[in-house]
Design an enzyme around this catalytic site. Structure first.
Site: not given
Length: 294
Positions: A209, A211-212, A214, A240-241
């Site tokens: 993961s 963040g911004a 993708g 993230g989950d």
């Protein structure tokens, strides 16, 4: 059905504040109180989108009540549960204070793993930090004993220990990946290289993961990068989950759609995915290795 295992769940209290100012008395909104912990969030995201799931976890009376209210099927070992607090500012910035959790006895650890293995899932998603005193090979032991695929989302020594046990997939964020390989990728090519190194150590797939930027999946077919543009993110806690839940439900595109829905929501669980969430997802035909991470 997907079984989630959460050895260190939490009750999450999310309050909105005008601004985080150290040393000041802050006026907050009424708290949103939710059953949480990474595996709980995965189960809730799956259930909210019509997928069968069951949470296996440690729980006290208050957490049991919240799970029942939320309609989450669960099996639990009795134990103390921590409370986490998220301070949410108007621009979407979240400051999260997590308690460490209570110690878990060897007997209760064994019962917890046994419950997860006997729950009848087609796969197990084992997620979150470990309570104090729990050995770092807790998830690795689960993978070794499981007769179904196991996905793992954890960090630190527990992540390092589980990789060699050959889980179906591990889901680090960029910081966790950097800690795992001993260097911080600056580009997508660097993320691919680091994920390949983790696969070489045993993990069958790595879902990172970003963040911004993708998310990036590296598996036996190679790397795939995708992203979703959210104009006004409200709360990134739990994204993230949701990403992992969506991946288990339908692959990388669905993972990004689940994450998109999660960051639009004030609380820490993922609401149902909409057509707009899915339409915002872009899977790229080629990974732009030179792209620098924001």
């Amino acid at each position: 059905m997907i079984v989630t295992l959460t050895p260190n769940p939490a009750i999450d209290r999310t309050v909105a504040i005008p601004a985080l100012i150290r040393g000041e008395v802050l006026r907050a909104s009424a708290p949103m109180v939710e059953a949480s912990g990474k595996g709980v969030n995965v189960a809730k995201a799956l259930l909210g989108n019509g997928r069968a799931a069951k949470a296996v976890l440690v729980a006290d009376r208050a957490l049991r009540e919240l799970l029942t209210e939320a309609g989450v099927p669960f099996e639990a070992v009795d134990g103390a549960v921590r409370t986490n607090v998220s301070l949410l500012e108007p621009d979407g910035t979240v400051t999260k204070v997590n308690e460490p959790g209570a110690e878990l006895s060897e007997e209760d650890r064994s019962r917890l793993v046994g419950m997860a293995l006997a729950a009848g899932g087609e796969l197990i998603a084992a997620s979150g930090s470990l309570p104090p005193g729990v050995p770092s090979d807790f998830y690795a032991e689960l993978v070794d004993r499981a007769s179904v695929p196991v996905a793992v989302d954890t960090s630190g020594p527990a992540l390092k220990a589980v990789v060699a046990a050959r889980p179906m997939v591990v889901k680090p964020n960029l910081d966790e990946l950097a800690e795992l390989v001993g260097r911080r990728p600056q580009t997508l090519a660097g993320v691919v290289e680091a994920a390949d190194a983790v696969r070489a150590e045993g993990a069958r797939a790595v879902l990172v993961s970003l963040g911004a930027d993708g998310a990036l999946l590296v598996d036996e077919s190679g790397p795939t990068h995708g992203e979703s543009v959210v104009d006004r993110p409200r709360n990134t806690v739990g994204a993230g989950d949701a990403l992992l839940a969506g991946f288990l439900a339908g692959g990388l595109a669905e993972a990004l759609a689940y994450a998109s829905a999660a960051v639009r929501h004030l609380g820490t669980h993922a609401p149902p995915v909409t057509a707009a969430d899915r339409a915002s997802v872009r899977l790229h035909e080629h990974v732009d290795g030179n792209r620098r991470l924001g």
